[in-house]
Design an enzyme around this catalytic site. Structure first.
Site, mmCIF file in Angstrom:
data_model
loop_
_atom_site.group_PDB
_atom_site.id
_atom_site.type_symbol
_atom_site.label_atom_id
_atom_site.label_comp_id
_atom_site.label_asym_id
_atom_site.label_seq_id
_atom_site.Cartn_x
_atom_site.Cartn_y
_atom_site.Cartn_z
ATOM 1 N N LYS A 1 2.189 6.384 -2.019
ATOM 2 C CA LYS A 1 2.728 5.020 -1.981
ATOM 3 C C LYS A 1 4.016 4.969 -2.789
ATOM 4 C CE LYS A 1 1.425 0.192 -2.391
ATOM 5 N NZ LYS A 1 1.980 -0.126 -1.093
ATOM 6 N N HIS B 1 -3.018 2.947 -6.419
ATOM 7 C CA HIS B 1 -2.902 3.381 -5.025
ATOM 8 C C HIS B 1 -2.751 4.898 -4.986
ATOM 9 C CE1 HIS B 1 -1.886 -0.882 -4.351
ATOM 10 N NE2 HIS B 1 -2.348 -0.665 -3.130
ATOM 11 N N ALA C 1 2.160 -12.309 4.383
ATOM 12 C CA ALA C 1 1.010 -11.866 3.601
ATOM 13 C C ALA C 1 1.356 -10.548 2.928
ATOM 14 C CB ALA C 1 -0.210 -11.687 4.501
ATOM 15 N N ASN D 1 -0.948 -8.635 1.844
ATOM 16 C CA ASN D 1 -2.099 -7.778 2.078
ATOM 17 C C ASN D 1 -2.976 -8.456 3.129
ATOM 18 O OD1 ASN D 1 -4.837 -6.669 1.645
ATOM 19 N ND2 ASN D 1 -3.929 -5.673 -0.130
ATOM 20 N N GLY E 1 3.330 -4.775 -3.498
ATOM 21 C CA GLY E 1 3.573 -6.163 -3.125
ATOM 22 C C GLY E 1 2.388 -7.055 -3.456
#
Length: 184
Positions: free
Chosen positions: A99, A95, A62, A64, A105
């Site tokens: 980051k 973000h 995943a 997220n 991603g």
């Protein structure tokens, strides 16, 4: 599943040898199938190990863990299929300034979903842009625009705790699944 059940077999020959030994060394470095874990995968080799491990336990990849991102993937793909081919589509993510990866991603995963949708609007190009501002936890917006109108599909995470809750929810879901590789 016991350790004795977690042997890697050479799919082509049925024999072991060095390939078998390397796979068993890989298996020893992976978590026990009964323990849900998270890992950062940054290479095809990492994903290869996860897929190999998925023979013995359910594994999910995943981008997220929030509840909303899988929904935005579905909504964006559906919208891309339905809007006219002369529309434009783009992804913008924001973000916090600490980051490191840009685009994120999740933004890359949204772009993949849009490309896989088969929507004619994606064929012209799909810009993915990244902003790093203040302490923004995470925002992803898919823009679809034509002459005189625009659709925006946005997900905003305002607390990092949503990712922890989502990871727990995914772990509970995985416990009910058979061994396999699940792309979320």
């Amino acid at each position: 599943m016991g350790q004795q059940d977690c042997r890697f077999a050479d799919e082509k020959t049925g024999r072991g040898g060095e390939r078998q030994k390397e796979r068993e060394r890989t298996r020893e470095r992976l978590p026990c199938p009964s323990q849900p874990r998270t890992a950062f995968c940054s290479s095809a080799e990492d994903i290869g190990w996860l897929k190999a491990y998925a023979v013995y336990a359910p594994v999910a990849l995943a981008s997220n863990f929030s509840v909303g991102v899988p929904l935005i993937l579905d909504l964006a793909a559906e919208a891309a299929r339905k809007v006219p081919g002369d529309w434009n589509v783009s992804v913008i993510e924001t973000h916090h300034t600490k980051k490191l990866d840009a685009p994120s991603g999740t933004a890359k995963r949204i772009a993949i979903a849009l490309r896989q949708s088969g929507g004619a609007c994606v064929a012209k190009g799909l810009p993915v842009e990244a902003l790093r501002l203040g302490d923004v936890v995470g925002e992803h917006t898919v823009h679809l625009a034509g002459q005189g109108e625009r659709i925006e599909i946005t997900h905003k995470a305002t607390r990092r705790s949503v990712f922890a809750k989502g990871a727990l929810r995914l772990a509970a879901w995985l416990r009910q699944k058979k061994p396999g590789y699940y792309m979320i």
